[in-house]
Design a protein around this motif. Structure first.
Motif, PDB file in Angstrom:
ATOM      1  N   VAL A  16       0.905  -1.626   0.259  1.00 57.77           N
ATOM      2  CA  VAL A  16       0.126   0.238   0.270  1.00 57.77           C
ATOM      3  C   VAL A  16       1.243   1.503  -0.661  1.00 57.77           C
ATOM      4  N   LYS A  17       2.109   1.231   0.433  1.00 60.89           N
ATOM      5  CA  LYS A  17       2.738   2.132   0.626  1.00 60.89           C
ATOM      6  C   LYS A  17       2.928   2.925  -1.427  1.00 60.89           C
ATOM      7  N   ARG A  18       2.849   2.225  -1.969  1.00 55.40           N
ATOM      8  CA  ARG A  18       2.991   2.654  -3.898  1.00 55.40           C
ATOM      9  C   ARG A  18       1.612   3.137  -3.847  1.00 55.40           C
ATOM     10  N   ILE A  19       0.999   3.600  -2.664  1.00 53.38           N
ATOM     11  CA  ILE A  19       0.027   5.007  -3.229  1.00 53.38           C
ATOM     12  C   ILE A  19       0.417   5.343  -2.138  1.00 53.38           C
ATOM     13  N   GLY A  20       1.307   5.498  -1.107  1.00 55.06           N
ATOM     14  CA  GLY A  20       1.826   6.637  -0.378  1.00 55.06           C
ATOM     15  C   GLY A  20       0.806   6.025   0.933  1.00 55.06           C
ATOM     16  N   ALA A  21       0.316   5.241   1.122  1.00 57.45           N
ATOM     17  CA  ALA A  21      -0.233   5.463   2.460  1.00 57.45           C
ATOM     18  C   ALA A  21       0.830   3.657   3.517  1.00 57.45           C
TER      19      ALA A  21
ATOM     20  N   GLU B 230       2.612   1.123   5.540  1.00 57.89           N
ATOM     21  CA  GLU B 230       1.258  -0.138   5.998  1.00 57.89           C
ATOM     22  C   GLU B 230       1.037  -0.457   7.119  1.00 57.89           C
ATOM     23  N   SER B 231       0.514   0.311   8.341  1.00 54.65           N
ATOM     24  CA  SER B 231      -0.462   0.248   9.085  1.00 54.65           C
ATOM     25  C   SER B 231      -1.627   0.280   8.705  1.00 54.65           C
ATOM     26  N   ALA B 232      -2.183   0.885   7.805  1.00 54.67           N
ATOM     27  CA  ALA B 232      -3.142   1.596   7.305  1.00 54.67           C
ATOM     28  C   ALA B 232      -3.426   0.290   6.055  1.00 54.67           C
ATOM     29  N   ARG B 233      -3.200  -0.828   5.914  1.00 55.88           N
ATOM     30  CA  ARG B 233      -3.096  -1.654   4.842  1.00 55.88           C
ATOM     31  C   ARG B 233      -4.464  -2.349   5.467  1.00 55.88           C
ATOM     32  N   ASP B 234      -5.376  -2.615   5.220  1.00 51.05           N
ATOM     33  CA  ASP B 234      -6.698  -3.521   5.741  1.00 51.05           C
ATOM     34  C   ASP B 234      -7.557  -2.171   5.156  1.00 51.05           C
ATOM     35  N   ALA B 235      -7.579  -0.966   6.075  1.00 50.19           N
ATOM     36  CA  ALA B 235      -8.116  -0.604   5.945  1.00 50.19           C
ATOM     37  C   ALA B 235      -8.232   0.483   4.031  1.00 50.19           C
ATOM     38  N   VAL B 236      -6.982   0.330   2.927  1.00 48.58           N
ATOM     39  CA  VAL B 236      -6.762   0.716   2.043  1.00 48.58           C
ATOM     40  C   VAL B 236      -7.101  -0.951   1.078  1.00 48.58           C
ATOM     41  N   VAL B 237      -6.904  -1.637   1.853  1.00 50.05           N
ATOM     42  CA  VAL B 237      -7.635  -2.910   1.009  1.00 50.05           C
ATOM     43  C   VAL B 237      -9.176  -3.031   0.641  1.00 50.05           C
ATOM     44  N   ASP B 238      -9.622  -3.001   1.640  1.00 53.02           N
ATOM     45  CA  ASP B 238     -11.197  -2.946   2.162  1.00 53.02           C
ATOM     46  C   ASP B 238     -11.577  -2.041   1.186  1.00 53.02           C
ATOM     47  N   ALA B 239     -11.118  -0.821   0.887  1.00 49.20           N
ATOM     48  CA  ALA B 239     -11.268   0.482   0.329  1.00 49.20           C
ATOM     49  C   ALA B 239     -11.164  -0.239  -0.863  1.00 49.20           C
ATOM     50  N   VAL B 240      -9.914  -0.428  -1.504  1.00 54.36           N
ATOM     51  CA  VAL B 240     -10.204  -0.650  -3.428  1.00 54.36           C
ATOM     52  C   VAL B 240     -10.499  -1.866  -2.547  1.00 54.36           C
ATOM     53  N   HIS B 241     -12.008  -2.984  -2.377  1.00 57.48           N
ATOM     54  CA  HIS B 241     -12.673  -3.902  -2.640  1.00 57.48           C
ATOM     55  C   HIS B 241     -13.731  -3.476  -3.142  1.00 57.48           C
ATOM     56  N   GLU B 242     -14.193  -2.334  -2.070  1.00 55.82           N
ATOM     57  CA  GLU B 242     -15.068  -1.819  -2.322  1.00 55.82           C
ATOM     58  C   GLU B 242     -15.893  -1.043  -3.255  1.00 55.82           C
ATOM     59  N   ARG B 243     -13.993  -0.084  -3.619  1.00 55.90           N
ATOM     60  CA  ARG B 243     -13.745  -0.098  -4.814  1.00 55.90           C
ATOM     61  C   ARG B 243     -14.392  -0.856  -6.587  1.00 55.90           C
ATOM     62  N   ILE B 244     -13.384  -1.611  -5.804  1.00 52.44           N
ATOM     63  CA  ILE B 244     -14.084  -2.691  -7.113  1.00 52.44           C
ATOM     64  C   ILE B 244     -15.719  -3.764  -7.463  1.00 52.44           C
ATOM     65  N   ALA B 245     -15.578  -4.049  -6.323  1.00 53.74           N
ATOM     66  CA  ALA B 245     -17.507  -4.259  -6.369  1.00 53.74           C
ATOM     67  C   ALA B 245     -18.247  -2.964  -7.031  1.00 53.74           C
ATOM     68  N   PHE B 246     -18.505  -1.792  -6.503  1.00 53.07           N
ATOM     69  CA  PHE B 246     -19.035  -0.564  -7.497  1.00 53.07           C
ATOM     70  C   PHE B 246     -18.423  -0.727  -8.741  1.00 53.07           C
ATOM     71  N   CYS B 247     -17.103  -0.656  -8.975  1.00 56.50           N
ATOM     72  CA  CYS B 247     -17.003  -1.135 -10.474  1.00 56.50           C
ATOM     73  C   CYS B 247     -18.069  -2.457 -11.548  1.00 56.50           C
ATOM     74  N   TRP B 248     -18.153  -3.392 -10.776  1.00 58.48           N
ATOM     75  CA  TRP B 248     -18.486  -4.773 -11.060  1.00 58.48           C
ATOM     76  C   TRP B 248     -19.819  -3.987 -11.036  1.00 58.48           C
ATOM     77  N   SER B 249     -20.528  -3.569 -10.161  1.00 57.46           N
ATOM     78  CA  SER B 249     -21.963  -3.518 -10.252  1.00 57.46           C
ATOM     79  C   SER B 249     -22.549  -2.188 -11.239  1.00 57.46           C
TER      80      SER B 249
END
Length: 214
Positions: free
Chosen positions: A120-125, A127-146
Protein backbone atom coordinates in the motif's frame (compact mmCIF):
# COMPACT_ATOMS: atom_id res chain seq x y z
CA UNK A 1 3.20 -23.61 -35.41
CA UNK A 2 6.60 -25.28 -34.92
CA UNK A 3 8.86 -24.92 -31.89
CA UNK A 4 10.65 -21.89 -33.34
CA UNK A 5 7.29 -20.15 -33.63
CA UNK A 6 6.15 -20.94 -30.10
CA UNK A 7 4.93 -18.17 -27.84
CA UNK A 8 6.48 -17.64 -24.42
CA UNK A 9 4.24 -16.50 -21.58
CA UNK A 10 5.41 -15.32 -18.18
CA UNK A 11 2.56 -16.02 -15.80
CA UNK A 12 1.36 -17.57 -12.57
CA UNK A 13 -1.53 -19.58 -11.22
CA UNK A 14 -4.46 -17.56 -9.86
CA UNK A 15 -3.29 -14.44 -11.68
CA UNK A 16 -4.38 -12.31 -14.60
CA UNK A 17 -2.09 -14.25 -16.90
CA UNK A 18 -4.57 -17.15 -16.73
CA UNK A 19 -6.83 -15.15 -19.06
CA UNK A 20 -4.05 -15.29 -21.65
CA UNK A 21 -3.56 -19.02 -21.04
CA UNK A 22 -7.30 -19.55 -21.48
CA UNK A 23 -7.32 -17.65 -24.76
CA UNK A 24 -4.32 -19.58 -26.07
CA UNK A 25 -6.12 -22.78 -25.06
CA UNK A 26 -9.29 -21.78 -26.92
CA UNK A 27 -7.20 -20.98 -29.98
CA UNK A 28 -5.20 -24.20 -29.75
CA UNK A 29 -1.88 -22.34 -29.79
CA UNK A 30 1.19 -23.92 -28.17
CA UNK A 31 3.14 -21.83 -25.71
CA UNK A 32 5.93 -22.12 -23.20
CA UNK A 33 4.90 -21.01 -19.71
CA UNK A 34 7.51 -19.49 -17.43
CA UNK A 35 5.90 -19.71 -14.02
CA UNK A 36 6.38 -17.16 -11.27
CA UNK A 37 4.26 -15.06 -8.93
CA UNK A 38 5.96 -11.71 -9.39
CA UNK A 39 4.02 -10.06 -6.57
CA UNK A 40 5.48 -12.55 -4.08
CA UNK A 41 8.80 -13.84 -5.43
CA UNK A 42 11.92 -11.80 -6.20
CA UNK A 43 13.19 -14.63 -8.39
CA UNK A 44 10.04 -14.45 -10.52
CA UNK A 45 10.47 -10.70 -10.92
CA UNK A 46 14.08 -11.24 -12.00
CA UNK A 47 13.04 -13.84 -14.58
CA UNK A 48 10.43 -11.64 -16.23
CA UNK A 49 12.74 -8.60 -16.10
CA UNK A 50 14.66 -10.02 -19.05
CA UNK A 51 11.56 -9.39 -21.18
CA UNK A 52 9.68 -6.70 -19.24
CA UNK A 53 11.44 -4.05 -17.18
CA UNK A 54 8.20 -3.52 -15.25
CA UNK A 55 8.69 -7.06 -13.86
CA UNK A 56 5.01 -7.83 -14.16
CA UNK A 57 2.87 -10.59 -15.58
CA UNK A 58 1.40 -11.38 -17.98
CA UNK A 59 4.25 -10.79 -20.37
CA UNK A 60 3.99 -12.48 -23.77
CA UNK A 61 7.01 -12.93 -26.04
CA UNK A 62 6.04 -13.43 -29.67
CA UNK A 63 7.93 -15.87 -31.92
CA UNK A 64 10.09 -13.10 -33.41
CA UNK A 65 11.07 -11.85 -29.96
CA UNK A 66 8.68 -8.91 -29.77
CA UNK A 67 7.25 -8.40 -26.30
CA UNK A 68 3.63 -7.69 -25.47
CA UNK A 69 2.41 -6.62 -22.03
CA UNK A 70 -0.95 -5.40 -20.67
CA UNK A 71 -3.48 -8.20 -20.41
CA UNK A 72 -6.30 -6.52 -22.34
CA UNK A 73 -3.98 -5.68 -25.24
CA UNK A 74 -2.70 -9.27 -25.39
CA UNK A 75 -6.22 -10.72 -25.39
CA UNK A 76 -7.47 -8.35 -28.10
CA UNK A 77 -4.38 -9.02 -30.21
CA UNK A 78 -4.74 -12.80 -30.00
CA UNK A 79 -8.47 -12.66 -30.76
CA UNK A 80 -7.96 -10.36 -33.74
CA UNK A 81 -5.07 -12.48 -35.05
CA UNK A 82 -7.43 -15.46 -35.31
CA UNK A 83 -10.79 -14.07 -36.48
CA UNK A 84 -11.99 -17.54 -37.42
CA UNK A 85 -12.29 -18.34 -33.70
CA UNK A 86 -14.74 -15.44 -33.24
CA UNK A 87 -13.33 -14.50 -29.84
CA UNK A 88 -13.77 -10.79 -30.57
CA UNK A 89 -16.28 -8.83 -32.65
CA UNK A 90 -14.87 -7.82 -36.01
CA UNK A 91 -13.85 -4.20 -36.55
CA UNK A 92 -17.02 -3.51 -38.55
CA UNK A 93 -19.31 -5.31 -36.07
CA UNK A 94 -21.46 -2.86 -34.04
CA UNK A 95 -20.54 -4.86 -30.91
CA UNK A 96 -16.90 -3.89 -31.39
CA UNK A 97 -17.31 -0.54 -29.66
CA UNK A 98 -18.65 -2.02 -26.46
CA UNK A 99 -16.13 -4.84 -26.63
CA UNK A 100 -13.25 -2.35 -26.64
CA UNK A 101 -14.95 -0.24 -23.98
CA UNK A 102 -15.33 -3.08 -21.52
CA UNK A 103 -11.99 -4.75 -22.19
CA UNK A 104 -10.30 -1.47 -21.37
CA UNK A 105 -12.60 -0.85 -18.41
CA UNK A 106 -11.87 -4.21 -16.77
CA UNK A 107 -8.16 -3.55 -17.18
CA UNK A 108 -8.04 0.06 -16.01
CA UNK A 109 -10.91 0.37 -13.54
CA UNK A 110 -10.71 -3.05 -11.87
CA UNK A 111 -7.62 -5.16 -12.54
CA UNK A 112 -5.22 -2.25 -12.05
CA UNK A 113 -6.45 -1.70 -8.49
CA UNK A 114 -5.00 -5.04 -7.42
CA UNK A 115 -1.53 -3.56 -7.93
CA UNK A 116 -2.04 -1.57 -4.72
CA UNK A 117 -2.75 -4.48 -2.42
CA UNK A 118 0.68 -6.17 -2.08
CA UNK A 119 2.29 -2.87 -1.02
CA UNK A 120 0.00 0.00 0.00
CA UNK A 121 3.04 2.29 0.19
CA UNK A 122 2.75 2.44 -3.61
CA UNK A 123 -0.05 4.98 -3.10
CA UNK A 124 1.61 6.69 -0.15
CA UNK A 125 -0.33 4.87 2.57
CA UNK A 126 1.52 3.58 5.64
CA UNK A 127 1.70 -0.17 6.18
CA UNK A 128 -0.38 0.31 9.32
CA UNK A 129 -3.28 1.34 7.06
CA UNK A 130 -3.05 -1.74 4.87
CA UNK A 131 -6.30 -3.39 6.00
CA UNK A 132 -8.29 -0.19 5.52
CA UNK A 133 -6.75 0.42 2.09
CA UNK A 134 -7.46 -3.12 0.92
CA UNK A 135 -11.04 -2.87 2.17
CA UNK A 136 -11.45 0.40 0.25
CA UNK A 137 -9.99 -1.18 -2.89
CA UNK A 138 -12.45 -4.06 -2.63
CA UNK A 139 -15.36 -1.68 -2.18
CA UNK A 140 -14.30 0.23 -5.29
CA UNK A 141 -13.95 -2.98 -7.30
CA UNK A 142 -17.43 -4.13 -6.24
CA UNK A 143 -18.82 -0.75 -7.30
CA UNK A 144 -17.09 -1.02 -10.68
CA UNK A 145 -18.51 -4.50 -11.28
CA UNK A 146 -21.96 -3.20 -10.37
CA UNK A 147 -21.62 -0.30 -12.79
CA UNK A 148 -20.55 -2.61 -15.61
CA UNK A 149 -23.45 -4.92 -14.85
CA UNK A 150 -25.91 -2.04 -15.07
CA UNK A 151 -24.63 -1.13 -18.54
CA UNK A 152 -24.79 -4.56 -20.13
CA UNK A 153 -27.68 -6.65 -21.41
CA UNK A 154 -26.05 -10.06 -21.70
CA UNK A 155 -27.28 -12.87 -23.86
CA UNK A 156 -25.67 -16.25 -23.48
CA UNK A 157 -22.44 -14.29 -23.09
CA UNK A 158 -21.66 -10.72 -22.09
CA UNK A 159 -21.97 -9.25 -25.59
CA UNK A 160 -24.55 -11.62 -27.02
CA UNK A 161 -24.57 -15.22 -28.13
CA UNK A 162 -20.86 -15.80 -28.77
CA UNK A 163 -18.04 -16.34 -26.30
CA UNK A 164 -15.38 -13.63 -26.50
CA UNK A 165 -12.18 -12.83 -24.67
CA UNK A 166 -14.21 -10.32 -22.64
CA UNK A 167 -16.04 -13.25 -21.04
CA UNK A 168 -12.73 -14.98 -20.37
CA UNK A 169 -11.21 -11.80 -18.91
CA UNK A 170 -14.10 -11.23 -16.52
CA UNK A 171 -14.15 -14.91 -15.53
CA UNK A 172 -10.53 -14.55 -14.39
CA UNK A 173 -10.48 -11.08 -12.84
CA UNK A 174 -13.73 -11.67 -10.93
CA UNK A 175 -11.96 -14.45 -9.02
CA UNK A 176 -9.77 -11.86 -7.26
CA UNK A 177 -10.76 -9.80 -4.21
CA UNK A 178 -13.48 -9.11 -3.20
CA UNK A 179 -13.96 -12.58 -4.74
CA UNK A 180 -16.75 -14.33 -6.50
CA UNK A 181 -19.44 -14.20 -3.82
CA UNK A 182 -19.24 -10.40 -3.83
CA UNK A 183 -19.04 -10.33 -7.63
CA UNK A 184 -22.22 -12.39 -7.91
CA UNK A 185 -24.02 -10.00 -5.57
CA UNK A 186 -22.72 -6.85 -7.28
CA UNK A 187 -23.21 -8.08 -10.86
CA UNK A 188 -26.15 -10.50 -10.99
CA UNK A 189 -26.64 -10.24 -14.76
CA UNK A 190 -23.01 -10.97 -15.47
CA UNK A 191 -22.94 -13.69 -12.82
CA UNK A 192 -25.01 -16.11 -14.91
CA UNK A 193 -22.70 -15.64 -17.88
CA UNK A 194 -19.53 -16.12 -15.86
CA UNK A 195 -20.85 -19.31 -14.30
CA UNK A 196 -21.34 -20.52 -17.87
CA UNK A 197 -17.75 -19.61 -18.77
CA UNK A 198 -16.59 -21.55 -15.70
CA UNK A 199 -18.30 -24.60 -17.20
CA UNK A 200 -16.82 -24.19 -20.70
CA UNK A 201 -15.60 -27.71 -21.56
CA UNK A 202 -12.54 -26.47 -23.45
CA UNK A 203 -11.36 -24.62 -20.34
CA UNK A 204 -12.39 -27.00 -17.57
CA UNK A 205 -8.95 -28.58 -17.12
CA UNK A 206 -7.22 -25.19 -17.19
CA UNK A 207 -9.54 -23.69 -14.58
CA UNK A 208 -8.95 -26.65 -12.27
CA UNK A 209 -5.20 -26.45 -12.66
CA UNK A 210 -4.75 -22.69 -12.45
CA UNK A 211 -7.38 -21.93 -9.80
CA UNK A 212 -6.99 -25.02 -7.61
CA UNK A 213 -8.59 -23.39 -4.56
CA UNK A 214 -11.92 -22.76 -6.32
Amino acid sequence: MNASQELTLYGAAASGSVAVEATLTLLGLPYQLIEGATWAEAAARDRVATANAMRQIPTLVLPGGEVMTESAAILIYLADLHPEARLAPAVDDPKRRQFLRWMTYVSSAIYSLHWIKPDVKRIGAPESARDAVVDAVHERIAFCWSHMDSQLTPGRYLLGEELTVLDVYVAVISRFGPWRERFYAAAPRMAEVIRRVDQEPRLAALWRKRFPQD
